[in-house]
Write an enzyme that holds these catalytic residues in place. Structure first.
Site, PDB file in Angstrom:
ATOM      1  N   ALA A  77      42.354  27.069  31.785  1.00  0.00           N
ATOM      2  CA  ALA A  77      43.619  26.543  31.270  1.00  0.00           C
ATOM      3  C   ALA A  77      44.548  27.702  30.928  1.00  0.00           C
ATOM      4  O   ALA A  77      44.084  28.755  30.487  1.00  0.00           O
ATOM      5  CB  ALA A  77      43.346  25.714  30.019  1.00  0.00           C
ATOM      6  N   GLY A 122      38.276  26.050  32.753  1.00  0.00           N
ATOM      7  CA  GLY A 122      38.765  25.139  33.799  1.00  0.00           C
ATOM      8  C   GLY A 122      38.662  25.736  35.197  1.00  0.00           C
ATOM      9  O   GLY A 122      38.580  24.998  36.182  1.00  0.00           O
ATOM     10  N   GLU A 125      35.277  24.919  36.154  1.00  0.00           N
ATOM     11  CA  GLU A 125      35.220  23.460  36.371  1.00  0.00           C
ATOM     12  C   GLU A 125      35.830  23.096  37.723  1.00  0.00           C
ATOM     13  O   GLU A 125      35.353  22.194  38.410  1.00  0.00           O
ATOM     14  CB  GLU A 125      35.956  22.743  35.234  1.00  0.00           C
ATOM     15  CG  GLU A 125      35.200  22.858  33.915  1.00  0.00           C
ATOM     16  CD  GLU A 125      35.927  22.172  32.782  1.00  0.00           C
ATOM     17  OE1 GLU A 125      37.090  22.519  32.520  1.00  0.00           O
ATOM     18  OE2 GLU A 125      35.339  21.263  32.162  1.00  0.00           O
ATOM     19  N   GLU A 145      34.718  27.638  26.608  1.00  0.00           N
ATOM     20  CA  GLU A 145      35.552  26.836  25.698  1.00  0.00           C
ATOM     21  C   GLU A 145      35.103  26.844  24.246  1.00  0.00           C
ATOM     22  O   GLU A 145      35.932  26.829  23.345  1.00  0.00           O
ATOM     23  CB  GLU A 145      35.620  25.380  26.199  1.00  0.00           C
ATOM     24  CG  GLU A 145      36.524  25.171  27.408  1.00  0.00           C
ATOM     25  CD  GLU A 145      35.833  25.395  28.738  1.00  0.00           C
ATOM     26  OE1 GLU A 145      34.719  25.967  28.758  1.00  0.00           O
ATOM     27  OE2 GLU A 145      36.397  25.003  29.770  1.00  0.00           O
TER      28      GLU A 145
HETATM   29  N1  COA Z   1      45.843  31.745  30.308  1.00  0.00           N
HETATM   30  C1  COA Z   1      46.996  32.469  30.317  1.00  0.00           C
HETATM   31  N2  COA Z   1      47.056  33.778  30.571  1.00  0.00           N
HETATM   32  C2  COA Z   1      45.889  34.392  30.823  1.00  0.00           C
HETATM   33  C3  COA Z   1      44.662  33.725  30.828  1.00  0.00           C
HETATM   34  C4  COA Z   1      44.674  32.326  30.556  1.00  0.00           C
HETATM   35  N3  COA Z   1      43.556  31.597  30.581  1.00  0.00           N
HETATM   36  N4  COA Z   1      43.684  34.603  31.088  1.00  0.00           N
HETATM   37  C5  COA Z   1      44.284  35.783  31.265  1.00  0.00           C
HETATM   38  N5  COA Z   1      45.620  35.666  31.095  1.00  0.00           N
HETATM   39  C6  COA Z   1      46.637  36.720  31.161  1.00  0.00           C
HETATM   40  C7  COA Z   1      46.513  37.679  30.006  1.00  0.00           C
HETATM   41  O1  COA Z   1      47.147  37.167  28.854  1.00  0.00           O
HETATM   42  C8  COA Z   1      47.203  38.898  30.566  1.00  0.00           C
HETATM   43  O2  COA Z   1      48.592  38.751  30.532  1.00  0.00           O
HETATM   44  P1  COA Z   1      49.513  39.710  29.558  1.00  0.00           P
HETATM   45  O3  COA Z   1      49.146  41.095  29.937  1.00  0.00           O
HETATM   46  O4  COA Z   1      50.898  39.296  29.924  1.00  0.00           O
HETATM   47  O5  COA Z   1      49.105  39.342  28.181  1.00  0.00           O
HETATM   48  C9  COA Z   1      46.808  38.857  32.036  1.00  0.00           C
HETATM   49  O6  COA Z   1      46.404  37.519  32.304  1.00  0.00           O
HETATM   50  C10 COA Z   1      45.649  39.770  32.357  1.00  0.00           C
HETATM   51  O7  COA Z   1      44.595  39.462  31.452  1.00  0.00           O
HETATM   52  P2  COA Z   1      43.789  40.578  30.636  1.00  0.00           P
HETATM   53  O8  COA Z   1      43.104  39.929  29.510  1.00  0.00           O
HETATM   54  O9  COA Z   1      44.708  41.724  30.303  1.00  0.00           O
HETATM   55  O10 COA Z   1      42.796  41.072  31.758  1.00  0.00           O
HETATM   56  P3  COA Z   1      41.272  41.484  31.607  1.00  0.00           P
HETATM   57  O11 COA Z   1      40.845  41.907  32.967  1.00  0.00           O
HETATM   58  O12 COA Z   1      41.109  42.455  30.480  1.00  0.00           O
HETATM   59  O13 COA Z   1      40.499  40.136  31.193  1.00  0.00           O
HETATM   60  C11 COA Z   1      39.897  37.796  31.325  1.00  0.00           C
HETATM   61  C12 COA Z   1      40.540  39.012  32.028  1.00  0.00           C
HETATM   62  C13 COA Z   1      40.107  36.618  32.248  1.00  0.00           C
HETATM   63  C14 COA Z   1      38.417  38.063  31.136  1.00  0.00           C
HETATM   64  C15 COA Z   1      40.552  37.582  29.946  1.00  0.00           C
HETATM   65  O14 COA Z   1      41.951  37.553  30.114  1.00  0.00           O
HETATM   66  C16 COA Z   1      40.151  36.279  29.302  1.00  0.00           C
HETATM   67  O15 COA Z   1      39.101  36.211  28.689  1.00  0.00           O
HETATM   68  N6  COA Z   1      41.001  35.218  29.426  1.00  0.00           N
HETATM   69  C17 COA Z   1      40.737  33.941  28.804  1.00  0.00           C
HETATM   70  C18 COA Z   1      39.766  33.177  29.669  1.00  0.00           C
HETATM   71  C19 COA Z   1      39.304  31.899  29.001  1.00  0.00           C
HETATM   72  O16 COA Z   1      38.731  31.893  27.935  1.00  0.00           O
HETATM   73  N7  COA Z   1      39.527  30.796  29.688  1.00  0.00           N
HETATM   74  C20 COA Z   1      39.083  29.521  29.248  1.00  0.00           C
HETATM   75  C21 COA Z   1      40.255  28.676  28.915  1.00  0.00           C
HETATM   76  S1  COA Z   1      39.714  27.090  28.390  1.00  0.00           S
END
Ligand code: COA
Length: 271
Positions: A77, A122, A125, A145
């Site tokens: 998401a 998601g 999923e 989540e």
């Molecule tokens: N929604 C919106 N933006 C997201 C995102 C999400 N689920 N996941 C990553 N991004 C964005 C980050 O905010 C960042 O943007 P910014 O630099 O403008 O803030 C960009 O994507 C890159 O992410 P970043 O965290 O800097 O990269 P990373 O390689 O260090 O880590 C992830 C990548 C995916 C591991 C980490 O971003 C993360 O844990 N995201 C959340 C994932 C999550 O929990 N999803 C479940 C949702 S229910």
């Protein structure tokens, strides 16, 4: 000034879902790399439209879903969008992802997830609603989540335990752990790890293998497996018989027998 900036922002906004049709294979790319291909409402809406298109267009035989860039299939998401939503909008989003993924799972054509990076929340999923999952060596998987104070709402609590067993699924969901591609392969979450840089080639190869076969047969096989796995074996075998029955009168079945006799490849028409 502000108006101009807004116009400019809109004009440079890219389509969040890229759709390319290549010789009977629909390649769908989640295209929000700056947000790790997170699924906002617009992407989900386009996803639902894509499923409908794939269902009705007869010349689409297989769908491949992947993510843009090399880092993410989808990080789930869009948490930035989520932060702007009220409770009702969150409920609507959950309903939307659930419906979209259900229709993807029930699509009459096989769907291959080519997981090119993180598949979280998601995003995982989404992959779970596909028929076949393959991944690049750098792929990572998690239903994260509970670390956000919520639970998977797009079918994750149901599809993951059905695929890898309830013990492993519960451990993944309760701890919000992220596993690597080797572990995912070991769990049976994915079927293959593609060689570095070879993910799409592998996905296309599998798609071609499916395309060679009778489209009506493949569709009925998908129904038989999907429906049959959700019931007892007796009912499942009946579902299989019903699915078989739908193929008895098809031209494709006769064509395959003729092709065998004539020592040539069958020319299936989906009739
Ligand atoms: N929604 C919106 N933006 C997201 C995102 C999400 N689920 N996941 C990553 N991004 C964005 C980050 O905010 C960042 O943007 P910014 O630099 O403008 O803030 C960009 O994507 C890159 O992410 P970043 O965290 O800097 O990269 P990373 O390689 O260090 O880590 C992830 C990548 C995916 C591991 C980490 O971003 C993360 O844990 N995201 C959340 C994932 C999550 O929990 N999803 C479940 C949702 S229910």
């Amino acid at each position: 000034m502000t108006e101009n900036k807004e116009k400019q922002d809109t004009s440079i906004e890219e389509e969040p879902l890229l759709i390319e049709k290549r010789d009977g294979i629909l390649i769908v790319t989640i295209n929000r790399p700056k947000r790790m291909n997170a699924l906002d409402r617009k992407t989900l809406r386009m996803g639902a439209e894509m499923v409908e298109k794939a269902h009705y267009e007869r010349d689409i035989r297989v769908v491949i879903v992947t993510g843009a860039g090399e880092k993410a299939f989808s990080a789930g998401a869009d948490l930035k969008e989520r932060a702007t939503m009220n409770q009702m909008e969150v409920r609507q989003y959950i309903l939307m992802i659930k419906r979209t993924l259900n229709s993807l799972e029930n699509l009459s054509k096989p769907v291959i997830a080519a997981i090119n990076g993180v598949a979280l929340g998601g995003g995982l999923e989404f992959a779970l609603a596909c028929d076949i999952r393959i991944a690049s060596p750098n792929a990572r998987f998690g239903l994260t989540e509970t670390s956000l104070g919520i639970i998977p709402g797009g079918g994750g609590t149901q599809r993951l335990p059905r695929l890898i067993g309830r013990g492993r699924a519960k451990e993944m969901i309760f701890t919000a752990q992220v596993i690597d591609a080797e572990t995912a392969l070991d769990y049976g979450l994915i079927s293959h790890i593609a060689p570095e840089g070879g993910l799409m080639e592998m996905a296309l190869e599998i798609a071609e293998g499916i395309k060679a076969n009778g489209p009506l047969a493949v569709a009925q096989a998908k129904i038989a497996v999907n429906r049959g796995m959700e019931t007892d074996i007796e009912s499942g075998l009946e579902i299989e018989s019903n699915a078989y029955e739908k193929l008895i009168f098809t031209k494709d079945r006769v064509e395959a027998l003729n092709a065998f006799r004539e020592k040539r490849r069958p020319d299936f028409k989906g009739e």
